[in-house]
Design an enzyme around this catalytic site. Structure first.
Site, PDB file in Angstrom:
ATOM      1  N   CYS A  44      -9.058   2.796   8.945  1.00 14.13           N
ATOM      2  CA  CYS A  44      -8.299   3.140  10.143  1.00 14.13           C
ATOM      3  C   CYS A  44      -9.282   3.206  11.297  1.00 14.13           C
ATOM      4  O   CYS A  44     -10.106   4.115  11.370  1.00 14.13           O
ATOM      5  CB  CYS A  44      -7.580   4.477   9.985  1.00 14.13           C
ATOM      6  SG  CYS A  44      -6.635   4.959  11.456  1.00 14.13           S
ATOM      7  N   GLU A  62      -4.017  -2.826  12.363  1.00 11.73           N
ATOM      8  CA  GLU A  62      -4.977  -3.483  11.483  1.00 11.73           C
ATOM      9  C   GLU A  62      -4.965  -4.971  11.808  1.00 11.73           C
ATOM     10  O   GLU A  62      -3.938  -5.514  12.227  1.00 11.73           O
ATOM     11  CB  GLU A  62      -4.619  -3.240  10.015  1.00 11.73           C
ATOM     12  CG  GLU A  62      -5.737  -3.559   9.050  1.00 11.73           C
ATOM     13  CD  GLU A  62      -7.017  -2.796   9.358  1.00 11.73           C
ATOM     14  OE1 GLU A  62      -7.898  -3.398  10.026  1.00 11.73           O
ATOM     15  OE2 GLU A  62      -7.139  -1.629   8.944  1.00 11.73           O
TER      16      GLU A  62
END
Length: 271
Positions: free
Chosen positions: A2, A114
């Protein structure tokens, strides 16, 4: 992993969702659609209120700096690199194990970003051509629109170069715990592109479902073997993912338009 996420909910809304008992209006953050390491972020934690006679834990909404600095660090420089802690080793690594035992928090988000390298760009890399890969960003978020509650840890670090009364004498920092990405089909998948979270990236933030919030935040729970059970991945099939503009790749860009769903990957970034 993350490395970027979105957090746009107001503190009043978070207070209702997490049953917050205390938060300081002076610590209110503006909605941030491109949260990056070293930024101030919201964290939910259970901790006694400073200087209060009653030392019972109180559910609080605090602002912390993303990038954990262990209490024993000589300098805070390493914090920018410690934005994630792996669930598989968080109880063992010296940088995280003390916080895992007693300083756990929830980092609320709308979802996380992402990046996937396009097939054409991967082929250029394989051929050895010196072209920087062009990556397609995806936004991953709960399919039902609920808050994305990321498991986190927080730490206190004392800057010994400053006097006790200095407002920056203490740093409070945090990290996001990550786990293996789901290989099961997404609840809602894009027409083109990845069918599972693992297709996007092999890691993902550890999302805590509401039934685990109280146990995760309880500072009285310090037994490591007991706490490890809380690191289990959430049930499969809760998430959706969709392509968003490559504008999110520049941390200077910020606004709700970054969450706009594209009909498909941008040109040159086909999955």
């Amino acid at each position: 992993m993350c490395g970027r996420y979105a957090s746009s909910r107001r503190p009043e809304d978070l207070a209702g969702i997490f049953e917050i008992e205390k938060w300081d209006p002076e610590e209110t953050l503006v909605p941030d659609f491109n949260v990056a390491p070293t930024k101030e972020v919201y964290a939910v934690l259970d901790r006694p209120v400073k200087d209060a006679a009653d030392r019972s834990p109180v559910r609080q909404l605090r602002t912390l700096k993303w990038g954990l600095v262990p209490s024993w660090s000589k300098t805070p420089e390493g914090g920018a690199r410690m934005i994630n802690a792996r669930a598989e080793t968080v109880s063992e690594k010296p940088s995280y194990r003390r916080a895992f035992s007693s300083r756990r928090c929830i980092l609320p988000a709308d979802g996380y970003y992402e990046w996937v390298t396009g097939v054409g760009e991967r082929d250029l890399e394989v051929e050895g051509k010196k072209k920087r890969p062009r990556k397609q960003p995806y936004f991953v978020t709960p399919a039902d629109g609920s808050v994305f509650a990321m498991a986190g840890l927080y730490e206190f670090w004392r800057d010994r170069t400053l006097p006790d009364e200095h407002p920056l004498a203490w740093w409070v920092t945090c990290t996001v715990i990550t786990t293996e990405a789901e290989t099961a089909p997404l609840a809602v998948a894009p027409d083109e592109g990845p069918r599972s979270l693992f297709d996007i990236h092999p890691r993902m933030p550890l999302m805590l479902t509401p039934d685990r919030w109280d146990a995760w935040l309880d500072p009285a729970r310090t037994d490591v073997d007991d706490l490890k059970s809380l690191l289990a991945p959430p049930p499969e099939g809760l998430m959706r993912a969709y392509p968003v503009s490559t504008s999110v790749s520049n941390v200077r860009n910020n606004g709700p338009e970054l969450l706009k769903e594209l009909e498909g990957p941008e040109e040159g970034t086909l999955f």
